[in-house]
Design a protein around this motif. Structure first.
Motif, PDB file in Angstrom:
ATOM      1  N   PHE A   1      75.460 -27.643  10.271  1.00 57.87           N
ATOM      2  CA  PHE A   1      74.248 -27.575  11.224  1.00 57.87           C
ATOM      3  C   PHE A   1      72.970 -27.110  11.230  1.00 57.87           C
ATOM      4  O   PHE A   1      72.157 -27.509  10.340  1.00 57.87           O
ATOM      5  CB  PHE A   1      73.889 -28.198  12.932  1.00 57.87           C
ATOM      6  N   TRP A   2      73.623 -25.590  10.732  1.00 60.39           N
ATOM      7  CA  TRP A   2      72.861 -24.167  10.286  1.00 60.39           C
ATOM      8  C   TRP A   2      72.001 -24.271   8.937  1.00 60.39           C
ATOM      9  O   TRP A   2      71.762 -23.837   8.929  1.00 60.39           O
ATOM     10  CB  TRP A   2      73.296 -22.765  11.322  1.00 60.39           C
ATOM     11  N   ASN A   4      71.865 -26.894   7.709  1.00 63.96           N
ATOM     12  CA  ASN A   4      71.041 -28.034   7.315  1.00 63.96           C
ATOM     13  C   ASN A   4      69.657 -27.541   7.470  1.00 63.96           C
ATOM     14  O   ASN A   4      68.784 -27.389   7.699  1.00 63.96           O
ATOM     15  CB  ASN A   4      71.358 -29.072   7.222  1.00 63.96           C
ATOM     16  N   HIS A   5      69.403 -26.706   9.190  1.00 62.15           N
ATOM     17  CA  HIS A   5      68.506 -26.497   9.527  1.00 62.15           C
ATOM     18  C   HIS A   5      67.459 -25.101   9.124  1.00 62.15           C
ATOM     19  O   HIS A   5      66.662 -25.329   9.149  1.00 62.15           O
ATOM     20  CB  HIS A   5      68.798 -25.902  10.981  1.00 62.15           C
ATOM     21  N   PHE A   6      69.186 -24.161   8.392  1.00 63.89           N
ATOM     22  CA  PHE A   6      68.324 -23.406   7.500  1.00 63.89           C
ATOM     23  C   PHE A   6      68.285 -23.589   6.409  1.00 63.89           C
ATOM     24  O   PHE A   6      68.331 -23.476   5.515  1.00 63.89           O
ATOM     25  CB  PHE A   6      68.334 -22.182   7.880  1.00 63.89           C
ATOM     26  N   ALA A   7      67.905 -24.675   5.996  1.00 63.95           N
ATOM     27  CA  ALA A   7      68.152 -24.889   4.670  1.00 63.95           C
ATOM     28  C   ALA A   7      67.840 -24.465   3.537  1.00 63.95           C
ATOM     29  O   ALA A   7      66.387 -24.405   2.666  1.00 63.95           O
ATOM     30  CB  ALA A   7      67.627 -26.839   3.920  1.00 63.95           C
ATOM     31  N   THR A   8      68.368 -23.689   2.581  1.00 63.45           N
ATOM     32  CA  THR A   8      67.852 -22.856   1.667  1.00 63.45           C
ATOM     33  C   THR A   8      69.303 -22.843   0.372  1.00 63.45           C
ATOM     34  O   THR A   8      70.313 -23.255   0.364  1.00 63.45           O
ATOM     35  CB  THR A   8      68.777 -20.957   1.823  1.00 63.45           C
ATOM     36  N   SER A   9      68.128 -23.170  -0.695  1.00 60.23           N
ATOM     37  CA  SER A   9      69.361 -23.886  -2.099  1.00 60.23           C
ATOM     38  C   SER A   9      69.096 -22.753  -3.174  1.00 60.23           C
ATOM     39  O   SER A   9      68.040 -21.897  -3.564  1.00 60.23           O
ATOM     40  CB  SER A   9      68.218 -24.526  -2.394  1.00 60.23           C
ATOM     41  N   ASN A  10      70.303 -22.505  -3.203  1.00 60.82           N
ATOM     42  CA  ASN A  10      70.608 -21.349  -4.458  1.00 60.82           C
ATOM     43  C   ASN A  10      69.834 -21.529  -5.781  1.00 60.82           C
ATOM     44  O   ASN A  10      69.818 -20.873  -7.079  1.00 60.82           O
ATOM     45  CB  ASN A  10      72.163 -21.294  -4.286  1.00 60.82           C
ATOM     46  N   ALA A  11      69.071 -22.966  -5.513  1.00 60.03           N
ATOM     47  CA  ALA A  11      68.395 -23.185  -7.282  1.00 60.03           C
ATOM     48  C   ALA A  11      67.207 -22.107  -7.534  1.00 60.03           C
ATOM     49  O   ALA A  11      66.580 -21.945  -8.651  1.00 60.03           O
ATOM     50  CB  ALA A  11      68.116 -25.002  -6.954  1.00 60.03           C
ATOM     51  N   LYS A  12      66.783 -22.054  -6.499  1.00 63.63           N
ATOM     52  CA  LYS A  12      65.715 -20.942  -6.556  1.00 63.63           C
ATOM     53  C   LYS A  12      65.884 -20.002  -5.860  1.00 63.63           C
ATOM     54  O   LYS A  12      65.728 -19.081  -7.043  1.00 63.63           O
ATOM     55  CB  LYS A  12      64.527 -20.939  -5.022  1.00 63.63           C
ATOM     56  N   VAL A  13      66.889 -19.484  -4.966  1.00 60.40           N
ATOM     57  CA  VAL A  13      67.475 -18.206  -5.020  1.00 60.40           C
ATOM     58  C   VAL A  13      67.933 -17.804  -6.385  1.00 60.40           C
ATOM     59  O   VAL A  13      68.055 -16.015  -6.473  1.00 60.40           O
ATOM     60  CB  VAL A  13      68.541 -18.046  -3.563  1.00 60.40           C
ATOM     61  N   LYS A  14      69.170 -18.553  -6.595  1.00 61.29           N
ATOM     62  CA  LYS A  14      69.783 -18.077  -8.090  1.00 61.29           C
ATOM     63  C   LYS A  14      70.356 -16.638  -7.350  1.00 61.29           C
ATOM     64  O   LYS A  14      70.535 -14.882  -8.714  1.00 61.29           O
ATOM     65  CB  LYS A  14      68.878 -17.467  -8.917  1.00 61.29           C
ATOM     66  N   PRO A 139      63.517 -24.263  22.746  1.00 60.13           N
ATOM     67  CA  PRO A 139      64.081 -24.722  23.530  1.00 60.13           C
ATOM     68  C   PRO A 139      64.993 -26.388  23.160  1.00 60.13           C
ATOM     69  O   PRO A 139      65.576 -27.110  23.242  1.00 60.13           O
ATOM     70  CB  PRO A 139      64.606 -24.698  24.914  1.00 60.13           C
ATOM     71  N   HIS A 140      63.355 -27.235  23.412  1.00 62.98           N
ATOM     72  CA  HIS A 140      63.536 -28.526  23.647  1.00 62.98           C
ATOM     73  C   HIS A 140      63.953 -29.074  22.134  1.00 62.98           C
ATOM     74  O   HIS A 140      64.490 -29.840  22.295  1.00 62.98           O
ATOM     75  CB  HIS A 140      61.830 -29.176  24.215  1.00 62.98           C
ATOM     76  N   PHE A 141      62.752 -28.307  20.846  1.00 66.25           N
ATOM     77  CA  PHE A 141      63.358 -28.737  19.889  1.00 66.25           C
ATOM     78  C   PHE A 141      64.374 -28.768  19.686  1.00 66.25           C
ATOM     79  O   PHE A 141      65.110 -29.723  18.615  1.00 66.25           O
ATOM     80  CB  PHE A 141      61.731 -28.515  18.887  1.00 66.25           C
ATOM     81  N   LEU A 142      64.965 -27.265  19.902  1.00 62.96           N
ATOM     82  CA  LEU A 142      66.516 -27.501  19.011  1.00 62.96           C
ATOM     83  C   LEU A 142      67.445 -28.128  19.848  1.00 62.96           C
ATOM     84  O   LEU A 142      68.404 -28.445  19.205  1.00 62.96           O
ATOM     85  CB  LEU A 142      67.070 -25.530  19.458  1.00 62.96           C
ATOM     86  N   VAL A 143      67.511 -28.682  21.313  1.00 59.42           N
ATOM     87  CA  VAL A 143      68.592 -29.722  21.826  1.00 59.42           C
ATOM     88  C   VAL A 143      68.463 -30.410  21.435  1.00 59.42           C
ATOM     89  O   VAL A 143      69.319 -31.095  21.266  1.00 59.42           O
ATOM     90  CB  VAL A 143      68.043 -29.200  23.399  1.00 59.42           C
ATOM     91  N   ARG A 144      67.575 -31.095  20.969  1.00 59.34           N
ATOM     92  CA  ARG A 144      67.041 -32.249  20.803  1.00 59.34           C
ATOM     93  C   ARG A 144      68.158 -32.553  19.484  1.00 59.34           C
ATOM     94  O   ARG A 144      68.595 -33.708  18.991  1.00 59.34           O
ATOM     95  CB  ARG A 144      65.789 -32.977  19.987  1.00 59.34           C
ATOM     96  N   LYS A 145      67.855 -31.580  18.460  1.00 50.48           N
ATOM     97  CA  LYS A 145      68.425 -31.464  17.102  1.00 50.48           C
ATOM     98  C   LYS A 145      69.890 -31.362  17.348  1.00 50.48           C
ATOM     99  O   LYS A 145      69.867 -32.106  16.243  1.00 50.48           O
ATOM    100  CB  LYS A 145      67.778 -30.554  16.432  1.00 50.48           C
ATOM    101  N   LEU A 146      70.897 -30.709  18.142  1.00 47.03           N
ATOM    102  CA  LEU A 146      71.517 -30.166  18.334  1.00 47.03           C
ATOM    103  C   LEU A 146      72.012 -31.680  18.826  1.00 47.03           C
ATOM    104  O   LEU A 146      73.362 -32.278  18.970  1.00 47.03           O
ATOM    105  CB  LEU A 146      71.953 -29.532  19.069  1.00 47.03           C
ATOM    106  N   TYR A 147      71.650 -33.066  19.935  1.00 46.18           N
ATOM    107  CA  TYR A 147      72.085 -33.564  20.745  1.00 46.18           C
ATOM    108  C   TYR A 147      72.200 -34.909  19.513  1.00 46.18           C
ATOM    109  O   TYR A 147      73.156 -35.721  19.332  1.00 46.18           O
ATOM    110  CB  TYR A 147      71.331 -34.133  21.659  1.00 46.18           C
ATOM    111  N   ARG A 148      71.140 -35.093  17.819  1.00 41.13           N
ATOM    112  CA  ARG A 148      70.809 -35.577  17.810  1.00 41.13           C
ATOM    113  C   ARG A 148      72.979 -35.365  16.007  1.00 41.13           C
ATOM    114  O   ARG A 148      73.301 -37.074  15.779  1.00 41.13           O
ATOM    115  CB  ARG A 148      69.713 -35.786  16.542  1.00 41.13           C
TER     116      ARG A 148
END
Length: 356
Positions: A1-2, A4-14, A139-148
């Motif tokens: 979950f996290w 995807n939430h803090f989606a970070t790609s090594n394609a750029k970070v390298k 908290p509303h934003f995060l609860v809704r996303k975790l519920y999904r």
């Protein structure tokens, strides 16, 4: 979950070291305080490269992290203004990576007053994070996303349903473990309309098979195999992460799921042959005869909740595989083992196993 939430790609970070560091941070705070997690991610080297915080300097602020902090990480669209982003971007000037850690360089930081969410002060990035956490929308934003993520991707919950969870999350100072426990114990988690209503991600599909088989397949071969299923770990398609849900399944990815299930169960793939063995699993649990083996596999992977037609098909696979013509050098044990592997593969390719 996290991830995807803090989606970070090594394609750029390298930088594999930075990506590993972020993974360890996510794991450390996964069921801890989101407040602590958000602060840690803000000065995480991989994130600082991914969203260009390292390029943000006094007089030349970069808005990328400020925007995603509000839009994707804490508040959601509609709970901030473009002015908030511009002012917050100034607060994130001067952050750099020293000894593989994020740190604020006062010489490159804009110390002047900024106005964010109607509040004014000489804010730095850490203080802007706190301002986001103070907003009722957080908290509303995060609860809704975790519920999904945990309950339902298809039926958006009404605000009144989420309200008690939102209050709990804020009162607990963003204790994610307590929130997850409450959701998993709720009637909604066990409701008929949410049972097997979520499509498994490739990561969930693969981990479910390997753990179920009591296997020890190497993580690198599994990660490489997942690319065909549509999920490249540490390389989400964008800062928004993977869409998930029905997007995980199409004609091609279903075929790759079937092929990977075969590789993990057939004993013929050198990457996994001795590491995920359904034959050994069934023998350890005393489930070697057709009916007992079918019941064991269906209970293990599908909690036994399948139609009688499906149950009969798995039993028949045990029986038919044992009488099918095989190479002349096969022994009776070879034939019986083939039957066990074929039945296991069938269970793992059932439509029900693609769903949570």
């Amino acid at each position: 979950f996290w991830h995807n939430h803090f989606a970070t790609s090594n394609a750029k970070v390298k930088n594999a070291r930075f990506m590993l560091g972020q993974y360890r941070t996510l794991k450390k705070y996964a069921l801890g305080s989101f407040q602590d997690l958000l602060h840690a991610i803000t000065i995480d080297p991989a994130m600082m490269v991914w969203l260009d915080t390292v390029e943000s300097r006094k007089g030349k602020p970069n808005e990328n992290y400020a925007r995603e902090l509000m839009e994707l990480f804490s508040l959601g669209i509609g709970n901030y203004t473009e002015h908030d982003i511009r002012e917050a971007a100034r607060a994130f000037t001067g952050y750099e990576i020293l000894d593989r850690k994020g740190a604020l360089n006062p010489r490159q930081h804009d110390p002047a007053a900024k106005t964010v969410f109607g509040k004014t002060g000489p804010f730095d990035g850490e203080q802007v994070v706190d301002l986001c956490l103070e907003k009722p929308a957080c908290p509303h934003f995060l609860v809704r996303k975790l519920y999904r993520f945990l309950v339902s991707e298809s039926t958006p919950p009404p605000d009144e349903l989420l309200a008690p969870l939102v209050r709990q999350y804020r009162a607990s100072h963003f204790d994610t473990g307590k929130l997850v426990e409450t959701i998993l114990r709720s009637e909604h988690f066990f409701a008929p309309e949410t049972y097997r209503a979520k499509v498994k991600s490739p990561a969930e599909f693969v981990a479910g098979i390997v753990r179920g088989l009591e296997g020890h397949a190497g993580s690198l071969p599994l990660a490489q195999a997942m690319e065909g299923l549509g999920q490249i770990l540490f390389a989400p398609p964008s800062v928004k992460g993977w869409d998930g849900g029905p997007a995980w399944l199409n004609g091609q990815t279903l075929l790759f799921r079937q092929n990977l299930a075969l590789s993990l169960t057939s004993g013929d793939d050198a990457r996994f042959a001795a590491k995920c063995d359904p034959v050994g699993l069934l023998e350890r649990h005393g489930a070697v005869r057709p009916v007992a083996g079918a019941e064991f596999l269906l209970d293990l992977f599908l909690q036994g909740h399948v139609s009688e037609e499906t149950r009969s098909a798995v039993i028949d696979t045990f029986k038919n595989a044992a009488v099918t013509k095989h190479p002349p050098y096969w022994t009776a044990a070879d034939t019986a083992n083939h039957a066990k592997r074929a039945a296991t593969h069938l269970v793992l390719t059932l439509p029900e196993f693609q769903l949570n």
